[in-house]
Design a protein around this motif. Structure first.
Motif, PDB file in Angstrom:
ATOM      1  N   PRO A 338       0.947  -1.168  -0.069  1.00  0.00           N
ATOM      2  CA  PRO A 338       0.062   0.098  -0.004  1.00  0.00           C
ATOM      3  C   PRO A 338       0.951   1.249   0.070  1.00  0.00           C
ATOM      4  CG  PRO A 338       0.061  -0.976   2.203  1.00  0.00           C
ATOM      5  CD  PRO A 338       0.855  -1.864   1.401  1.00  0.00           C
ATOM      6  N   TYR A 339       1.722   1.421  -1.087  1.00  0.00           N
ATOM      7  CA  TYR A 339       2.715   2.396  -1.026  1.00  0.00           C
ATOM      8  C   TYR A 339       2.595   3.066  -2.320  1.00  0.00           C
ATOM      9  CZ  TYR A 339       4.206   0.114   2.965  1.00  0.00           C
ATOM     10  OH  TYR A 339       4.394  -0.693   4.141  1.00  0.00           O
ATOM     11  N   ALA A 340       2.990   4.543  -2.315  1.00  0.00           N
ATOM     12  CA  ALA A 340       2.937   5.282  -3.660  1.00  0.00           C
ATOM     13  C   ALA A 340       4.302   5.078  -4.261  1.00  0.00           C
ATOM     14  CB  ALA A 340       2.635   6.651  -3.198  1.00  0.00           C
ATOM     15  N   VAL A 341       4.613   4.661  -5.390  1.00  0.00           N
ATOM     16  CA  VAL A 341       6.079   4.375  -5.857  1.00  0.00           C
ATOM     17  C   VAL A 341       5.880   4.817  -7.286  1.00  0.00           C
ATOM     18  CG1 VAL A 341       7.801   2.707  -6.195  1.00  0.00           C
ATOM     19  CG2 VAL A 341       6.197   2.434  -4.170  1.00  0.00           C
ATOM     20  N   VAL A 391       8.565   5.271   7.789  1.00  0.00           N
ATOM     21  CA  VAL A 391       9.112   5.206   6.475  1.00  0.00           C
ATOM     22  C   VAL A 391       7.659   4.616   5.750  1.00  0.00           C
ATOM     23  CG1 VAL A 391      10.328   3.773   4.899  1.00  0.00           C
ATOM     24  CG2 VAL A 391      11.336   4.587   7.067  1.00  0.00           C
ATOM     25  N   ARG A 392       6.903   4.016   6.673  1.00  0.00           N
ATOM     26  CA  ARG A 392       5.703   3.533   5.848  1.00  0.00           C
ATOM     27  C   ARG A 392       4.916   4.731   5.628  1.00  0.00           C
ATOM     28  NH1 ARG A 392       7.699  -0.954   8.683  1.00  0.00           N
ATOM     29  NH2 ARG A 392       7.211  -3.133   7.575  1.00  0.00           N
ATOM     30  N   ILE A 393       4.617   5.367   6.585  1.00  0.00           N
ATOM     31  CA  ILE A 393       3.616   6.675   6.515  1.00  0.00           C
ATOM     32  C   ILE A 393       4.157   7.517   5.443  1.00  0.00           C
ATOM     33  CG2 ILE A 393       2.982   8.320   7.820  1.00  0.00           C
ATOM     34  CD1 ILE A 393       2.652   6.829  10.464  1.00  0.00           C
ATOM     35  N   ASN A 395       5.536   7.206   2.650  1.00  0.00           N
ATOM     36  CA  ASN A 395       5.128   6.351   1.541  1.00  0.00           C
ATOM     37  C   ASN A 395       3.865   5.793   1.132  1.00  0.00           C
ATOM     38  OD1 ASN A 395       7.913   6.679  -0.115  1.00  0.00           O
ATOM     39  ND2 ASN A 395       8.457   5.700   2.086  1.00  0.00           N
ATOM     40  N   ALA A 396       2.960   6.055   2.094  1.00  0.00           N
ATOM     41  CA  ALA A 396       1.750   5.377   2.244  1.00  0.00           C
ATOM     42  C   ALA A 396       0.941   5.868   1.158  1.00  0.00           C
ATOM     43  CB  ALA A 396       0.987   5.770   3.574  1.00  0.00           C
ATOM     44  N   LEU A 397       0.374   4.890   0.442  1.00  0.00           N
ATOM     45  CA  LEU A 397      -1.039   5.154  -0.634  1.00  0.00           C
ATOM     46  C   LEU A 397      -2.018   5.924   0.015  1.00  0.00           C
ATOM     47  CD1 LEU A 397      -1.339   4.575  -3.705  1.00  0.00           C
ATOM     48  CD2 LEU A 397      -2.391   2.429  -2.823  1.00  0.00           C
ATOM     49  N   SER A 398      -2.735   6.818  -0.639  1.00  0.00           N
ATOM     50  CA  SER A 398      -3.874   7.463  -0.103  1.00  0.00           C
ATOM     51  C   SER A 398      -4.853   7.834  -1.368  1.00  0.00           C
ATOM     52  CB  SER A 398      -3.541   8.960   0.580  1.00  0.00           C
ATOM     53  OG  SER A 398      -2.681   9.521  -0.573  1.00  0.00           O
ATOM     54  N   GLN A 399      -6.086   8.009  -0.903  1.00  0.00           N
ATOM     55  CA  GLN A 399      -7.290   8.561  -1.844  1.00  0.00           C
ATOM     56  C   GLN A 399      -6.554   9.379  -2.794  1.00  0.00           C
ATOM     57  OE1 GLN A 399     -11.095   9.569  -0.091  1.00  0.00           O
ATOM     58  NE2 GLN A 399     -11.762   9.700  -2.185  1.00  0.00           N
ATOM     59  N   GLY A 400      -7.040   9.076  -4.186  1.00  0.00           N
ATOM     60  CA  GLY A 400      -6.481   9.758  -5.269  1.00  0.00           C
ATOM     61  C   GLY A 400      -5.106   9.539  -5.823  1.00  0.00           C
ATOM     62  N   GLY A 401      -4.378   8.512  -5.215  1.00  0.00           N
ATOM     63  CA  GLY A 401      -3.093   8.103  -5.644  1.00  0.00           C
ATOM     64  C   GLY A 401      -3.335   6.897  -6.466  1.00  0.00           C
ATOM     65  N   THR A 402      -2.039   6.662  -7.316  1.00  0.00           N
ATOM     66  CA  THR A 402      -1.953   5.738  -8.242  1.00  0.00           C
ATOM     67  C   THR A 402      -1.431   4.170  -8.134  1.00  0.00           C
ATOM     68  OG1 THR A 402      -1.977   7.590  -9.782  1.00  0.00           O
ATOM     69  CG2 THR A 402      -1.593   5.335 -10.619  1.00  0.00           C
ATOM     70  N   TYR A 411     -11.611   6.221  -3.700  1.00  0.00           N
ATOM     71  CA  TYR A 411     -12.340   6.010  -2.567  1.00  0.00           C
ATOM     72  C   TYR A 411     -11.094   6.074  -1.351  1.00  0.00           C
ATOM     73  CZ  TYR A 411     -10.551   1.688  -4.364  1.00  0.00           C
ATOM     74  OH  TYR A 411      -9.808   0.735  -5.189  1.00  0.00           O
ATOM     75  N   PRO A 412     -11.505   6.186  -0.150  1.00  0.00           N
ATOM     76  CA  PRO A 412     -10.547   6.452   0.950  1.00  0.00           C
ATOM     77  C   PRO A 412      -9.796   5.206   0.986  1.00  0.00           C
ATOM     78  CG  PRO A 412     -12.874   6.624   1.849  1.00  0.00           C
ATOM     79  CD  PRO A 412     -12.920   6.313   0.615  1.00  0.00           C
ATOM     80  N   ALA A 413      -8.305   5.607   1.180  1.00  0.00           N
ATOM     81  CA  ALA A 413      -7.165   4.787   1.259  1.00  0.00           C
ATOM     82  C   ALA A 413      -6.354   5.071   2.741  1.00  0.00           C
ATOM     83  CB  ALA A 413      -6.340   4.565   0.239  1.00  0.00           C
ATOM     84  N   PRO A 414      -6.946   4.873   3.860  1.00  0.00           N
ATOM     85  CA  PRO A 414      -6.495   5.645   5.077  1.00  0.00           C
ATOM     86  C   PRO A 414      -5.260   4.610   5.381  1.00  0.00           C
ATOM     87  CG  PRO A 414      -8.514   4.312   5.610  1.00  0.00           C
ATOM     88  CD  PRO A 414      -8.210   4.191   4.246  1.00  0.00           C
ATOM     89  N   VAL A 415      -3.982   4.441   4.790  1.00  0.00           N
ATOM     90  CA  VAL A 415      -3.010   3.714   4.889  1.00  0.00           C
ATOM     91  C   VAL A 415      -2.170   4.415   6.112  1.00  0.00           C
ATOM     92  CG1 VAL A 415      -0.910   2.568   4.242  1.00  0.00           C
ATOM     93  CG2 VAL A 415      -2.916   2.397   2.828  1.00  0.00           C
ATOM     94  N   ALA A 416      -2.059   5.679   6.015  1.00  0.00           N
ATOM     95  CA  ALA A 416      -1.195   6.265   7.240  1.00  0.00           C
ATOM     96  C   ALA A 416      -1.722   6.471   8.303  1.00  0.00           C
ATOM     97  CB  ALA A 416      -0.812   7.701   6.689  1.00  0.00           C
ATOM     98  N   GLU A 417      -3.104   6.680   8.349  1.00  0.00           N
ATOM     99  CA  GLU A 417      -3.984   6.773   9.655  1.00  0.00           C
ATOM    100  C   GLU A 417      -3.822   5.303  10.313  1.00  0.00           C
ATOM    101  OE1 GLU A 417      -8.024   7.632   8.932  1.00  0.00           O
ATOM    102  OE2 GLU A 417      -8.457   7.607  11.153  1.00  0.00           O
ATOM    103  N   LEU A 418      -4.160   4.395   9.701  1.00  0.00           N
ATOM    104  CA  LEU A 418      -4.131   2.831  10.240  1.00  0.00           C
ATOM    105  C   LEU A 418      -2.751   2.549  10.835  1.00  0.00           C
ATOM    106  CD1 LEU A 418      -5.822   0.606   7.207  1.00  0.00           C
ATOM    107  CD2 LEU A 418      -6.937   1.570   9.473  1.00  0.00           C
TER     108      LEU A 418
END
Lengths: 774, 330
Positions: A338-341, A391-393, A395-402, A411-418
């Protein structure tokens, strides 16, 4: 269900439902199950039935020179002995690729492959007759290394077209990108079993129309029917299936087991035939989780921003394809986590070998890469001198990310929040202060340590899982909802083919009907093929799609009712609603009792629910506008104590934060997270089918270990609800993510405690106590 | 499973005679091991003589201070017996670490001693196995051997004995009473089980028709402070990777006497004579314990998947001795 249903096929589920959506009413099957009164498929019974048995190959790879059934057929009490030449229709089936024989013809490709069938008056008679079937095998050297199967062109081809089931690249950005900080690793995962308690079982009853009624435990009635009808050479409507009690599934009931075999014997003998596998046969009779070998390289800036991920994944599909194509699809598309790369190159291979066939299991294809990418994130944090959660937060994927396939998450992608929430959950007390209860230490009551040599470690894992079918599959479910008055009270009947496999789907359906129709009695009709398909209880999808179908059917029933009342009362239909068994107007209050509106009528509507369309991956680049309809996320924190002298691990605490979109039944959500986490813990520290030379060496629950209550620690569970605007009620699949993120968290905690690299999962004492090469 | 006859014995001599005259007859105790083997086709007796109703269900103190345990005493009952828990805690702990509560309620003292190996090749009748069928060859050699022997194996067999109870009895120098077609005899438990040598099909020195009637625990004051440690892959209901049964007598910081047996490492419960010898008269220190353990394991010959058992056995033994010495010091 036919008029002459066998004994123990009805379940007598409670039809009163005490709560609607968002509440946690009692399960209608719960009391029956804890009292031991729930009927499982192995309890099915017909007075004049025969017992079926399956002769299986003792070799992982062999040519069949001849089969002599004469002596077996001559055994008193034997009614039929069948081989491939008795398969009435097409002697091939498969979920994605039709490649598996119902009964082996001239070659067996795995140990345990079905070769012949027996029907007899007693299971023991059948077993003895099987011993008299003489199969002359020419034993061949099995292919057991999937990486070799991918690249070694000198190996024999196990199937026409070669040994590659699916090869899928994913390319995003610059596949050759470089970075200042680079970490790499090779990670392997052993073969996990679904370890459901109820073995494969069913009862086939021949029907007067030349068809067959099959009562069975499965995850997907219509998929079974389609494949079974094809093999029996019957039109689908002559193969009628009714669900019996399912004793766990976890993906292991997606492929056929007894379906065609039992039906063939019933049609051949003209008698009801029952089949039940014993535990050893069950290990050979269902698919397992794909073992994997995964090469990973991560590149990042010195600030900790991921620049690229490159990976090659090999999934051992075993002898037949089963769900291997989907495992490759999920494993590659979700392969960076679940990361934005910005730059990604992933290559996934699914291979044929002579190992046991592998297919669906909870977390399908997402479990394997999670072990690798999360180990890599920890390695990266270490190389950067950063906190692993930071490091995870960062690079975390989020809503609007690809995603790597180019899909934008709408839709929501609350990776950093989790991640942030799970690290804030309370930690357990340290051992230092008081002498510990020995049961809380590694080894527990085995008395292996009193605390000496014990080191604590904490690890994190976060994951991404696609929900529902993907890559262009038309994913839908069907529900028929009937409303009538019984004993003066409104009763809704919900009829679907969706399998209750323990997840609580029956309760959720009752809750939806109660909320949508305002009634307090909801009967769950037995699942059968008299109603349209529901698809499989897999991919965390049933509350989403069958929940959607039940909602749609309820709305249709409600529309009929409200139109009737609107016409009668002259009120606007927009002002009307159903509540407490009454029709209520927002303008003028209670208008009528449902009992009066419905009278002797039966209002019945059938509706489907289709989720948004998905699209296939580009074969070269893996791109797709929407490969997957929804993604779910969970984060775990594991706290472990490790006895470094003996290599034993005690998971002290396992905490989870998960986004469920909408908790339809909050208690059931907690149960799913606990169960998924236990299954993930098992994979982290003990669950591995030992395959040697193509043969399973621990086909029993004495030798294949799963966690007991003594191994499972307390959990803090933190559920958040970030509704998905595209799904019914905003739900997000719950069942799979906790199985995925728990395992890397536990392994990371053991690494933190020991400083060992631990590249193989499950982690065993030998990986900790000494460096034994694997 | 082949068809078999079943008899329930009410006298020991009758049971021995019934089994003795039929080569393919076997005694049936709790059935927790034999019934599995019937299902797997590993055992194919034509007659089962059920000995669980024989009058061997007592636990009695002997005039010489020892304790006699009847052969049909269930594992649960033996583990719970007050005199066992007080005077031979190692035995109680070993029993409670074995199997599950349900299995311990069935399993008997005699049957537990005669458990057969859980080697997967022994249990899989489609693979060659010298223990099942002498002369077939050993499939475990070169195969999956995580649970296999590191001590005393032969080229014909690398299996381990699975019992926990027998490891404790071995450390305690128990004596096994046997009645057979040729009368009664007593066998030290250390001599009951065999190493595989070139006859791996023989687990013990018992002959066909021999029936275990009782096990005597000698008076052994030092056993009041004895321990069983079992290393396994999960916290309950798993066979030992390695186990240690030990008692230690320390005076003024010097080891006077030690009794040690290892489980999970050999074809029989492994009495650690070398380690005991090394410890006698040695200071009760971590270093002595380590040297003794290493001396015992000097001859260890791991196979493909079990090299870890050598350090695991060493560390388990050292930890057990450290534990016992620490208790003495208190």
């Amino acid at each position: 269900m036919s008029d002459h249903a066998p004994a123990r096929s009805p379940q007598d589920l409670d039809d009163s439902i005490a709560g609607g959506i968002g509440e946690s009413p009692t399960r209608p099957d719960g009391a029956l199950k804890v009292r031991g009164e729930y009927a499982y498929a192995s309890d099915l019974w017909a007075e004049d039935m025969l017992w079926g048995a399956t002769l299986r190959s003792p070799h992982p790879y062999a040519r069949i020179r001849s089969i002599d059934i004469g002596p077996a057929l001559a055994t008193p009490g034997v009614y039929a002995v069948l081989t491939h030449s008795d398969v009435p229709g097409e002697n091939l089936y498969g979920l994605k690729i039709v490649d598996q024989p119902v009964l082996a013809v001239d070659v067996v490709r795995y140990r345990g492959e079905a070769v012949a069938l027996v029907a007899a008056d007693h299971p023991e008679t059948a077993r003895r007759a099987m011993e008299r079937i003489e199969v002359d095998y020419e034993v061949l050297e099995p292919i057991t290394d999937p990486e070799l199967a991918a690249h070694d062109t000198t190996l024999p081809e196990l199937h026409p077209g070669g040994n590659v089931v699916r090869h899928q690249p994913i390319v995003k950005g610059d596949p050759e990108a470089s970075a200042d900080v680079v970490v790499s690793g090779l990670y392997t995962l052993g073969m996990q079993d679904q370890a459901f308690l109820g073995p494969e079982a069913g009862l086939a009853v021949p029907a007067p129309d030349g068809g067959v009624d099959l009562y069975l435990a499965t995850q997907d009635l219509h998929s079974d029917r389609k494949q079974t009808a094809q093999a029996l050479g019957l039109p689908p409507e002559k193969v009628r299936m009714t669900m019996s009690g399912v004793g766990g599934a976890f993906g292991g009931r997606e492929d056929l087991s007894i379906q065609v075999h039992c039906s063939m014997l019933a049609l051949h003998t003209g008698k009801p035939v029952k089949m039940v596998y014993d535990r050893e046969e069950s290990f050979h009779g269902h698919v397992h989780r794909h073992p994997a070998k995964m090469y990973y390289e991560h590149g990042a800036t010195r600030d900790g921003d991921l620049v690229y991920v490159r990976a090659t994944l090999y999934f051992d599909g075993g002898a037949y394809a089963s769900k291997t194509p989907v495992v490759v699809g999920n494993g590659t598309t979700l392969g960076i986590g679940p990361y934005a790369v910005p730059n990604v190159r992933i290559e996934g291979w699914g291979l044929y070998t002579n190992n046991p066939p592998c297919g669906a299991m909870r977390g399908l294809g997402a479990v394997q890469p999670a072990l690798a990418y999360e180990a890599q994130m920890d390695k990266l944090a270490d190389a950067l001198g950063m906190d692993p959660v930071e490091v995870r937060i960062r690079n975390a994927l989020s809503q609007g990310g690809t995603t790597p396939t180019g899909q934008v998450l709408d839709y929501p992608a609350p990776v950093a929040e989790l991640l942030d929430r799970v690290r804030r959950l309370p930690l357990p007390a340290e051992h230092d202060s008081a002498p510990a209860d020995i049961r809380d230490l590694p080894g527990g009551a085995s008395n292996t340590t009193h605390g000496e040599g014990v080191v604590r470690g904490i690890g994190y894992g976060v994951c991404i899982k696609n929900i529902c079918y993907a890559e262009g599959a038309d994913d839908y479910s069907t529900a028929r909802v009937r409303l009538q008055i019984i004993g003066g009270e409104p009763l809704a009947v919900v009829h679907t083919a969706a399998a209750e496999v323990g997840q609580g789907l029956v309760t959720v359906q009752q809750q939806i009907a109660r909320t949508e129709l305002g009634v307090e009695r909801v009967n769950i009709h037995p699942n059968d093929t008299d109603v349209g398909p529901a698809g499989s209880s897999s991919a965390s999808r049933q509350t989403y799609v069958t929940g959607g179908a039940v909602r749609n059917a309820c709305e249709a029933v409600r529309d009929v009712l409200l139109q009737r009342v609107a016409a009668r009362s002259g009120e606007s239909i927009g002002d009307l609603s159903l509540s407490g068994g009454k029709v209520v107007s927002s303008a003028t209050g209670v208008l009528a009792d449902l009992a009066d509106v419905i009278g002797d009528d039966v209002i019945e509507e059938t509706r489907e629910y289709h989720h948004r369309e998905t699209y296939p991956l580009d074969e070269e680049l893996g791109t797709s506008e929407r490969a997957q309809v929804q993604h779910a996320f969970s984060a775990h924190r594991a706290v472990v104590d490790v006895d470094t002298e003996l290599g034993l691990v005690k998971v002290v605490q396992l905490d989870c934060s998960q986004d469920v979109g909408k908790a339809m039944n909050p208690e059931a959500v907690i149960g799913q997270i606990q169960g998924g986490s236990a299954q993930g813990l098992g994979l982290a520290v003990m669950e591995e089918i030992r395959v040697d030379g193509g043969t399973i060496r621990n086909a029993s629950f004495t030798d294949y270990l799963i966690p007991t209550i003594l191994d499972m620690p307390p959990m803090n569970i933190d559920v958040i609800e970030r509704a998905d605007p595209n799904s019914p009620y905003g739900v997000r699949g719950v069942g799979e993510p906790p199985t995925i993120s728990s395992t890397p968290a536990v392994v990371a905690a053991i690494r933190a405690a020991t400083g060992k690299a631990l590249t193989h999962t499950p982690v065993a004492p030998e990986h900790i106590i000494a460096d034994i090469p694997r | 499973m082949i068809p078999f006859d079943y008899q329930r014995a009410d006298r020991a001599d009758g049971a021995v005679a019934a089994v003795g005259v039929r080569p393919a007859a076997a005694f049936l105790g709790g059935g927790t091991n034999l019934v599995d083997h019937l299902k797997l086709g590993v055992a194919e007796p034509e007659l089962l003589v059920d000995v669980t109703r024989l009058p061997f269900d007592g636990i009695d103190t002997l005039p010489d201070g020892g304790v006699r345990v009847g052969a049909t005493v269930r594992n649960s009952d033996l583990a719970a017996e007050a005199i066992v828990r007080q005077r031979y805690p190692v035995l109680s702990q070993a029993l409670l670490s074995g199997a599950s509560g349900q299995l311990r309620n069935l399993a008997t003292t005699g049957g537990n001693l005669l458990q057969r190996t859980r080697c997967p090749y022994f249990q899989d009748v489609t693979t060659p196995c010298n223990k099942r069928e002498p002369g077939q060859g050993c499939s475990a050699r070169g195969g999956y051997t995580r649970y296999h022997a590191i001590l005393g194996a032969s080229e014909h067999c690398v299996a381990t004995h699975p019992s926990d109870m027998a490891v404790a009895l071995t450390a305690l120098d128990a004596t096994v009473h046997v009645t057979g077609p040729n009368g009664q005899r007593d066998i030290p438990v250390t001599e009951l089980h065999r190493l595989p040598g070139d006859e791996p099909h023989r687990d013990t020195v018992l002959e066909h028709g021999d029936l275990i009637t009782a096990v005597d625990l000698p008076e052994l004051p030092m056993a009041a402070r004895s321990r069983y440690r079992k290393v396994r892959d999960r916290a309950s209901y798993a066979f030992a990777l390695v186990s240690v049964a030990a008692a230690l007598d320390v005076e003024d910081g010097t080891v006077r006497e030690a009794r040690i047996a290892l489980g999970g490492v050999a074809h029989k419960p492994w009495r650690a004579n070398t380690a005991e010898q090394a410890l006698r008269g040695a200071p009760a220190t971590e270093q002595s314990f380590r040297e003794a353990a290493e001396a015992e394991l000097a001859e260890a010959q791991p196979v493909r998947d079990n090299a870890f058992k050598v350090p695991m056995a060493r560390n388990t033994l050292v930890a057990t001795l450290r534990d016992l010495a620490g208790e003495e010091a208190r």
